[in-house]
Design an enzyme around this catalytic site. Structure first.
Site, mmCIF file in Angstrom:
data_model
loop_
_atom_site.group_PDB
_atom_site.id
_atom_site.type_symbol
_atom_site.label_atom_id
_atom_site.label_comp_id
_atom_site.label_asym_id
_atom_site.label_seq_id
_atom_site.Cartn_x
_atom_site.Cartn_y
_atom_site.Cartn_z
ATOM 1 C CB SER A 69 11.290 -3.147 12.286
ATOM 2 O OG SER A 69 10.386 -2.891 11.243
HETATM 3 N N1 SAM Z 1 5.769 -1.774 11.918
HETATM 4 C C1 SAM Z 1 5.709 -3.211 11.817
HETATM 5 C C2 SAM Z 1 5.947 -3.910 13.110
HETATM 6 O O1 SAM Z 1 6.270 -3.262 14.114
HETATM 7 O O2 SAM Z 1 5.768 -5.142 13.128
HETATM 8 C C3 SAM Z 1 6.638 -3.748 10.769
HETATM 9 C C4 SAM Z 1 6.009 -3.665 9.463
HETATM 10 S S1 SAM Z 1 6.649 -4.650 8.161
HETATM 11 C C5 SAM Z 1 8.349 -4.261 8.095
HETATM 12 C C6 SAM Z 1 5.928 -3.708 6.805
HETATM 13 C C7 SAM Z 1 4.444 -3.812 6.715
HETATM 14 O O3 SAM Z 1 3.995 -2.893 5.713
HETATM 15 C C8 SAM Z 1 3.939 -5.184 6.285
HETATM 16 O O4 SAM Z 1 3.043 -5.682 7.244
HETATM 17 C C9 SAM Z 1 3.250 -4.913 4.945
HETATM 18 O O5 SAM Z 1 2.132 -5.741 4.703
HETATM 19 C C10 SAM Z 1 2.860 -3.460 5.102
HETATM 20 N N2 SAM Z 1 2.591 -2.739 3.859
HETATM 21 C C11 SAM Z 1 3.247 -2.820 2.669
HETATM 22 N N3 SAM Z 1 2.668 -2.004 1.772
HETATM 23 C C12 SAM Z 1 1.619 -1.387 2.403
HETATM 24 C C13 SAM Z 1 0.641 -0.432 2.015
HETATM 25 N N4 SAM Z 1 0.580 0.101 0.799
HETATM 26 N N5 SAM Z 1 -0.263 -0.015 2.939
HETATM 27 C C14 SAM Z 1 -0.248 -0.513 4.209
HETATM 28 N N6 SAM Z 1 0.665 -1.432 4.623
HETATM 29 C C15 SAM Z 1 1.575 -1.855 3.742
#
Ligand code: SAM
Length: 217
Positions: A69
């Site tokens: 992000s």
């Molecule tokens: N917080 C992260 C960082 O600092 O890099 C950014 C995360 S990215 C915007 C969103 C993440 O949510 C992705 O890695 C995606 O695979 C994960 N995600 C999506 N659906 C999910 C779920 N049901 N459970 C766990 N993770 C999930």
């Protein structure tokens, strides 16, 4: 000064500039949040090929077609979460591990879930030595064995607020989550009270999809 020390100085300068121009300039002055961001080397959480862009004012692509992000959004969500040293926090969407690193500067009690195993593994290697509990799985169902939590932060966009996450908050606890479709999302801070929830709409935002049983199918 060695080349390595010079490089470390340049990263630190980039980080301070990022904090001043992207975060403080937009109104986030919480000293604990700013100090946490200053301590975490963001360049270590982005793929090598785009490391030079690590402090830019935007989200960046990481492995497995996901994103780290934008720095301002990480600061904003961290501030909205109001984490103290003993706050039990569940983060959903470990991704690169950057947000986890910031949260672990603020609390000793952090659990984080990621659905993509490769991302969880890389993040846990980057964060080795920190007191963080990692899990690979569907975060829309929360982490029932470790519930209840004081705070839950979701870093992917949900179609609506997942009930399992509200169920796993203590009374007085809070959930920060982006809700909306792929084009139009709003960050919400939801406080759970014994008999109801209170929803505070925050800023507009744009996250990748929250994919899971209690989110996008
Ligand atoms: N917080 C992260 C960082 O600092 O890099 C950014 C995360 S990215 C915007 C969103 C993440 O949510 C992705 O890695 C995606 O695979 C994960 N995600 C999506 N659906 C999910 C779920 N049901 N459970 C766990 N993770 C999930």
């Amino acid at each position: 000064m060695s080349d390595e020390d010079e490089q470390a100085d340049r990263w630190q300068h980039a980080r301070r500039e990022m904090i001043a121009t992207q975060i403080e300039a937009r109104g986030i002055g919480d000293p604990r949040v700013l100090a946490a961001i200053e301590r975490v080397p963001r360049e270590r959480f982005v793929p090598e090929a785009i490391r030079h862009l690590a402090h830019d004012d935007c989200a960046l692509a990481i492995e497995a077609d996901q994103t780290i992000s934008q720095p301002y959004i990480v600061a904003y969500m961290t501030h909205a979460l109001r984490v103290g040293p003993n706050t039990r926090v569940l983060e959903i969407g470990t991704g690169s591990g950057y947000q986890s690193a910031i949260l672990s500067e603020l609390t000793q009690q952090l659990w984080t879930i990621e659905r993509i195993a490769e991302l969880s593994r890389t993040a846990s290697e980057r964060l080795r030595g920190r007191d963080i509990h990692f899990r690979v799985g569907d975060g829309s169902l929360g982490w029932p064995e470790e519930a209840p939590f004081d705070r839950i932060i979701v870093t992917a966009a949900a179609p609506s607020v997942p009930q399992p996450l509200l169920d796993q908050l203590v009374d007085g606890g809070a959930l920060v989550i982006p809700v909306g479709d792929s084009a139009n999302q709003r960050l919400l801070a939801i406080t759970k009270l014994p008999d109801r929830t209170i929803e505070h709409p925050l800023i507009r935002c744009r996250f990748v999809k929250f994919i899971g049983e209690a989110a996008w199918q």
